[in-house]
Design an enzyme around this catalytic site. Structure first.
Site, PDB file in Angstrom:
ATOM      1  N   HIS A  11      -4.105  -7.738   0.896  1.00 52.41           N
ATOM      2  CA  HIS A  11      -4.041  -6.288   0.774  1.00 52.41           C
ATOM      3  C   HIS A  11      -5.447  -5.731   0.694  1.00 52.41           C
ATOM      4  O   HIS A  11      -6.295  -6.251  -0.031  1.00 52.41           O
ATOM      5  CB  HIS A  11      -3.271  -5.896  -0.493  1.00 52.41           C
ATOM      6  CG  HIS A  11      -3.193  -4.421  -0.680  1.00 52.41           C
ATOM      7  ND1 HIS A  11      -2.263  -3.639  -0.027  1.00 52.41           N
ATOM      8  CD2 HIS A  11      -3.950  -3.566  -1.402  1.00 52.41           C
ATOM      9  CE1 HIS A  11      -2.445  -2.380  -0.353  1.00 52.41           C
ATOM     10  NE2 HIS A  11      -3.472  -2.305  -1.182  1.00 52.41           N
ATOM     11  N   ASP A  27       7.316   3.608  -6.777  1.00 55.64           N
ATOM     12  CA  ASP A  27       5.948   3.913  -6.355  1.00 55.64           C
ATOM     13  C   ASP A  27       5.930   5.094  -5.391  1.00 55.64           C
ATOM     14  O   ASP A  27       5.032   5.934  -5.443  1.00 55.64           O
ATOM     15  CB  ASP A  27       5.275   2.707  -5.716  1.00 55.64           C
ATOM     16  CG  ASP A  27       3.863   3.066  -5.263  1.00 55.64           C
ATOM     17  OD1 ASP A  27       3.069   3.487  -6.122  1.00 55.64           O
ATOM     18  OD2 ASP A  27       3.570   2.984  -4.059  1.00 55.64           O
ATOM     19  N   ARG A  32       1.436  11.890  -7.724  1.00 52.87           N
ATOM     20  CA  ARG A  32      -0.004  11.710  -7.990  1.00 52.87           C
ATOM     21  C   ARG A  32      -0.834  12.428  -6.936  1.00 52.87           C
ATOM     22  O   ARG A  32      -1.860  13.037  -7.234  1.00 52.87           O
ATOM     23  CB  ARG A  32      -0.355  10.203  -7.994  1.00 52.87           C
ATOM     24  CG  ARG A  32       0.170   9.467  -9.228  1.00 52.87           C
ATOM     25  CD  ARG A  32       0.107   7.972  -9.015  1.00 52.87           C
ATOM     26  NE  ARG A  32      -1.244   7.504  -8.825  1.00 52.87           N
ATOM     27  CZ  ARG A  32      -1.568   6.405  -8.136  1.00 52.87           C
ATOM     28  NH1 ARG A  32      -0.638   5.660  -7.588  1.00 52.87           N
ATOM     29  NH2 ARG A  32      -2.819   6.049  -8.024  1.00 52.87           N
ATOM     30  N   SER A  59       0.596   0.673  -8.669  1.00 56.66           N
ATOM     31  CA  SER A  59       1.077   1.107  -7.354  1.00 56.66           C
ATOM     32  C   SER A  59       0.919  -0.024  -6.329  1.00 56.66           C
ATOM     33  O   SER A  59       1.865  -0.384  -5.622  1.00 56.66           O
ATOM     34  CB  SER A  59       0.268   2.346  -6.934  1.00 56.66           C
ATOM     35  OG  SER A  59       0.480   2.652  -5.586  1.00 56.66           O
ATOM     36  N   LYS A  95       4.151  -3.201  -5.136  1.00 56.32           N
ATOM     37  CA  LYS A  95       4.569  -3.435  -3.737  1.00 56.32           C
ATOM     38  C   LYS A  95       4.240  -4.860  -3.310  1.00 56.32           C
ATOM     39  O   LYS A  95       5.032  -5.520  -2.645  1.00 56.32           O
ATOM     40  CB  LYS A  95       3.871  -2.419  -2.818  1.00 56.32           C
ATOM     41  CG  LYS A  95       4.405  -1.012  -2.988  1.00 56.32           C
ATOM     42  CD  LYS A  95       3.630   0.002  -2.176  1.00 56.32           C
ATOM     43  CE  LYS A  95       2.276   0.279  -2.761  1.00 56.32           C
ATOM     44  NZ  LYS A  95       1.585   1.462  -2.317  1.00 56.32           N
TER      45      LYS A  95
HETATM   46  N1  URA Z   1      -3.074   2.265  -2.429  1.00 57.74           N
HETATM   47  C1  URA Z   1      -1.853   2.295  -2.994  1.00 57.74           C
HETATM   48  O1  URA Z   1      -0.890   1.737  -2.482  1.00 57.74           O
HETATM   49  N2  URA Z   1      -1.724   2.935  -4.187  1.00 57.74           N
HETATM   50  C2  URA Z   1      -2.750   3.565  -4.803  1.00 57.74           C
HETATM   51  O2  URA Z   1      -2.558   4.115  -5.868  1.00 57.74           O
HETATM   52  C3  URA Z   1      -4.018   3.527  -4.189  1.00 57.74           C
HETATM   53  C4  URA Z   1      -4.150   2.859  -2.997  1.00 57.74           C
END
Ligand code: URA
Length: 439
Positions: free
Chosen positions: A85, A164, A171, A186, A190
């Site tokens: 990621h 999320d 947010r 967040s 995932k």
């Molecule tokens: N990427 C995400 O998936 N969430 C965040 O809060 C910031 C970057």
């Protein structure tokens, strides 16, 4: 939790008092089933932004968000399952390079990715610039492709960490994105829901990234690794530079071109070197040998052509035209282009990646709102790099777009983003720091 009161959670976080695991679970449940109203959630998010969360609260929030939807398992795959990621950057096409290298080395990479928003690009948009390619794979097709080729990239399903989705949307409009515990929860909710055993986190640091300095990036890396560990996963975090764009191309089809060039063997550049380093760490974590062996394996996967072949197979499996790996002219081409030249002699002292990312959006390569459409051919190709000496009139970059007006708009931004001075700038290394279980 029948006696759950959201006002009590807001009060506690506002007063620096920790929430219990049961309270966090109930809060996430309430956000997911919409029994907690947005205004209360927004108030709590703001309290978190000011006062933070404890490590325990962050881990609990991450797990509760992971469990808000489907949690994937890959027991049916006969080998290590890895994921990578990136926290988001400009010109970051590493997934397109890393996934085929990993697959060529016997690692499975079922990758769920997102679209770009704002100045940062998204892997899904990049891949969809390949003629015919779809990332909307149904689960059976996705699994079959991963089993056959070793890698596939799918759009994130709606049911992966739905909490999320709701929290991120709030947010986004309440100026509460920039909280390290919230970013950790967040991203990791995932990642953990996606089910890989080995997770490589590329934490971007610098002007084009969420994390503007090493201290914040290291804190995010620490929290994300702790969340992965709490869930029994192996996790390395690599802090990499985003004070300049990654590689030379920014824009969807242009980035696919650059990724293919790296997989054809052009690894002797910053992008190629970073991808080999990331791939080597992914292989090491997945049990393919020590650091040196894994570096050799990653390089061999490129030099033998097997990684490029994996990319072609993956493209074909996703209904795209695999001939793009042989013939880059099959990728979308922009109608208009313009070269930006140096107005003075000197050294390139700064290439402000966030501004370059924003300029690429003006050219049509990105979107400011989710509803915007993108032009797959639009973008920027840098002709010079940070620290290069240039003479007056030397090309700095080429812009690509559908209209001359877009070129005019982006040109102004790009003039300000590329700064030429008399002094040679200090150039930070591409890899700032590695946090892994071997350090
Ligand atoms: N990427 C995400 O998936 N969430 C965040 O809060 C910031 C970057």
């Amino acid at each position: 939790m029948s006696d759950f009161h959201m006002t009590e959670c807001i009060r506690k976080t506002k007063a620096h008092l920790p929430l219990s695991p049961a309270e966090i679970k109930a809060l996430v449940q309430g956000v997911t089933d919409e029994s907690v109203p947005d205004y209360q959630t927004a108030a709590w998010l703001m309290a978190v932004c000011f006062n933070g969360l404890t490590d325990e609260e962050t881990a609990q929030l991450t797990m509760s968000m992971r469990d808000s939807g489907q949690v994937m398992h890959w027991d049916m795959l006969p080998g290590p399952v890895a994921d990578k990621h990136s926290t988001g950057g400009v010109g970051d096409k590493t997934t397109l390079i890393l996934a085929p290298i990993a697959a060529a080395c016997g690692i499975f990479m079922p990758k769920m990715s997102g679209r770009g928003l704002g100045h940062t690009g998204g892997t899904i948009d990049k891949l969809e610039s390949i003629p015919g390619l779809t990332t909307a794979l149904d689960p059976a097709e996705f699994l079959a492709l991963v089993q056959r080729v070793g890698c596939a990239v799918s759009m994130q399903t709606g049911n992966l960490a739905p909490a999320d989705k709701k929290l991120y949307a709030l947010r986004d409009v309440t100026e509460t994105v920039n909280s390290i515990p919230l970013i950790c929860a967040s991203i990791m909710s995932k990642k953990l829901a996606t089910g890989a055993d080995h997770i490589l986190l590329d934490v971007k640091v610098g002007s084009g990234a969420f994390m503007k300095n090493d201290a914040d990036a290291a804190e995010l890396a620490r929290l994300m690794r702790a969340a992965a560990k709490a869930d029994g996963r192996q996790c390395t975090a690599i802090l990499t530079d985003m004070d300049r764009p990654l590689g030379r191309c920014i824009g969807n089809a242009l980035e696919v071109q650059e990724a293919i060039r790296v997989l054809r063997g052009e690894t002797d550049n910053a992008l190629g070197q970073l991808c080999i380093a990331l791939a080597a760490e992914l292989l090491r974590m997945s049990g393919k040998g020590d650091a040196d062996t894994c570096r050799k394996l990653a390089k061999q996967a490129v030099s033998s052509g097997s990684a490029l072949q994996k990319l072609a197979q993956m493209i074909e499996g996703q209904h795209g035209d695999p001939r793009v790996t042989d013939d880059l002219s099959l990728l979308p081409q922009a109608k208009c282009s313009r070269v930006l030249r140096a107005e003075r002699a000197g050294c390139i002292a700064s290439m402000h990646s966030e501004e370059i990312g924003r300029a690429s959006v003006l050219l049509g390569a990105g979107r400011m709102t989710k509803a915007d459409s993108i032009d797959p051919a639009a973008g920027i190709v840098l002709a010079a790099e940070l620290g290069d000496a240039v003479s007056t009139g030397d090309p700095l970059l080429t812009m690509y777009a559908a209209t001359e007006q877009q070129l005019d708009e982006a040109e102004q931004k790009l003039r300000a983003a590329v700064v030429i001075t008399d002094e040679q700038p200090e150039k930070s290394p591409l890899i700032h720091k590695i946090f892994s279980d071997r350090t």
